[in-house]
Scaffold this active site. Structure first.
Site, short mmCIF file in Angstrom:
data_model
loop_
_atom_site.label_atom_id
_atom_site.label_comp_id
_atom_site.label_asym_id
_atom_site.label_seq_id
_atom_site.Cartn_x
_atom_site.Cartn_y
_atom_site.Cartn_z
N ASP A 24 -19.02 -31.62 -32.37
CA ASP A 24 -18.91 -33.07 -32.39
C ASP A 24 -20.22 -33.62 -31.83
OD1 ASP A 24 -17.57 -35.63 -32.62
OD2 ASP A 24 -17.47 -35.60 -30.43
N ASP A 65 -20.96 -37.17 -30.28
CA ASP A 65 -20.87 -37.97 -29.07
C ASP A 65 -19.95 -37.31 -28.04
OD1 ASP A 65 -22.47 -39.94 -30.42
OD2 ASP A 65 -20.66 -40.53 -31.49
N GLY A 116 -12.38 -46.88 -20.41
CA GLY A 116 -11.84 -45.52 -20.44
C GLY A 116 -11.94 -44.82 -21.78
N THR A 142 -19.21 -35.41 -37.30
CA THR A 142 -18.98 -36.60 -36.48
C THR A 142 -18.29 -37.72 -37.24
OG1 THR A 142 -20.08 -38.23 -35.04
CG2 THR A 142 -21.35 -37.43 -36.91
N ASN A 143 -17.27 -38.29 -36.61
CA ASN A 143 -16.66 -39.52 -37.11
C ASN A 143 -17.50 -40.69 -36.60
OD1 ASN A 143 -14.47 -38.13 -38.18
ND2 ASN A 143 -13.06 -38.69 -36.55
N CYS A 192 -18.57 -38.76 -41.17
CA CYS A 192 -17.57 -39.58 -41.84
C CYS A 192 -17.77 -41.03 -41.42
CB CYS A 192 -16.15 -39.12 -41.47
SG CYS A 192 -14.88 -40.25 -42.11
N CYS A 204 -9.08 -40.96 -45.85
CA CYS A 204 -10.09 -40.13 -46.51
C CYS A 204 -9.85 -38.68 -46.11
CB CYS A 204 -11.50 -40.57 -46.11
SG CYS A 204 -11.89 -40.23 -44.38
N CYS A 232 -12.35 -36.74 -45.01
CA CYS A 232 -13.40 -36.29 -44.10
C CYS A 232 -13.21 -36.71 -42.65
CB CYS A 232 -14.78 -36.74 -44.60
SG CYS A 232 -15.00 -38.51 -44.83
N LYS A 243 -12.01 -36.71 -39.13
CA LYS A 243 -11.25 -35.84 -38.24
C LYS A 243 -10.07 -36.62 -37.69
CE LYS A 243 -15.03 -35.20 -35.90
NZ LYS A 243 -15.94 -34.86 -34.80
N ASP A 265 -14.83 -32.96 -27.90
CA ASP A 265 -14.37 -33.60 -26.68
C ASP A 265 -13.20 -34.55 -26.90
OD1 ASP A 265 -15.95 -35.52 -28.04
OD2 ASP A 265 -16.38 -36.57 -26.15
#
Length: 186
Positions: A14, A16, A27, A62-63, A96, A104, A106, A108, A133
């Site tokens: 991932d 970020d 948070g 990565t989303n 994505c 979709c 793609c 996650k 994460d």
């Protein structure tokens, strides 16, 4: 994009929170929205070097739903990805740009980004692993039966279901896979 002649194992990462520092708001993790806000996490460059020495390809999955939400352009995210790639030596980025709707393949927790990389690059999924994460990352890896390493920042959100291995960083996950014999001072 280069398709490997023989299948290579990959570390699916991932972006970020695994590669670069997230920005916490109420948070919840948020990505950097400019290249000036990119902060590579400690140990990332060393982890990428260990992966390369062991014949692994590093692939960010990565989303980036802020594109669909109109908060950032596709081009700006691509620029951020390019900068992160230059700072870390990560091999490939798969992204994505969708939000939860429309559905979709793609985004996650669906494994579409991983499946695309496997198909396009000729990745050996049986020897690969994932580091994330958030629950969505771990679920994507689990959907394909690959070992998943979870960096638990205790975000104020749903947690992943077992099985996964909890680690404190990308470097810890990589050392867990390859052992301490990959001292980065070599």
């Amino acid at each position: 994009m280069v398709r490997f002649e023989k299948p290579y194992p990959a570390a699916f990462l991932d972006r970020d929170g695994v590669v670069n520092k997230i920005i916490l708001k109420n948070g919840m993790p948020n990505p950097p929205d400019t290249i000036e806000k990119i902060r590579i996490l400690p140990g990332v460059k060393e982890a990428i070097e260990i992966l390369k020495r062991n014949g692994f390809v590093s692939v960010v999955i990565t989303n980036q739903p802020d594109i669909a939400r109109g908060k950032i352009s596709y081009e700006s995210v691509a620029e951020i990805n390019d900068r992160i790639q230059g700072m870390t030596g990560i091999d490939y980025f798969y992204m994505c740009p969708h939000d939860d709707e429309p559905v979709c393949s793609c985004r996650k927790p669906k494994p579409g980004l991983i499946q695309s990389a496997v198909s396009e690059l000729n990745i050996d999924l049986r020897k690969s692993f994932l580091v994330g994460d958030r629950w969505r990352d771990i679920a994507a890896g689990q959907a394909l039966g690959i070992p998943s390493y979870f960096i638990n920042y205790n975000y104020d959100e749903k947690q992943p279901f077992k099985p996964y291995i909890e680690v404190s960083s990308l470097l810890e996950a990589v050392i867990s896979v390859f052992g301490d014999s990959n001292d980065t001072s070599q």
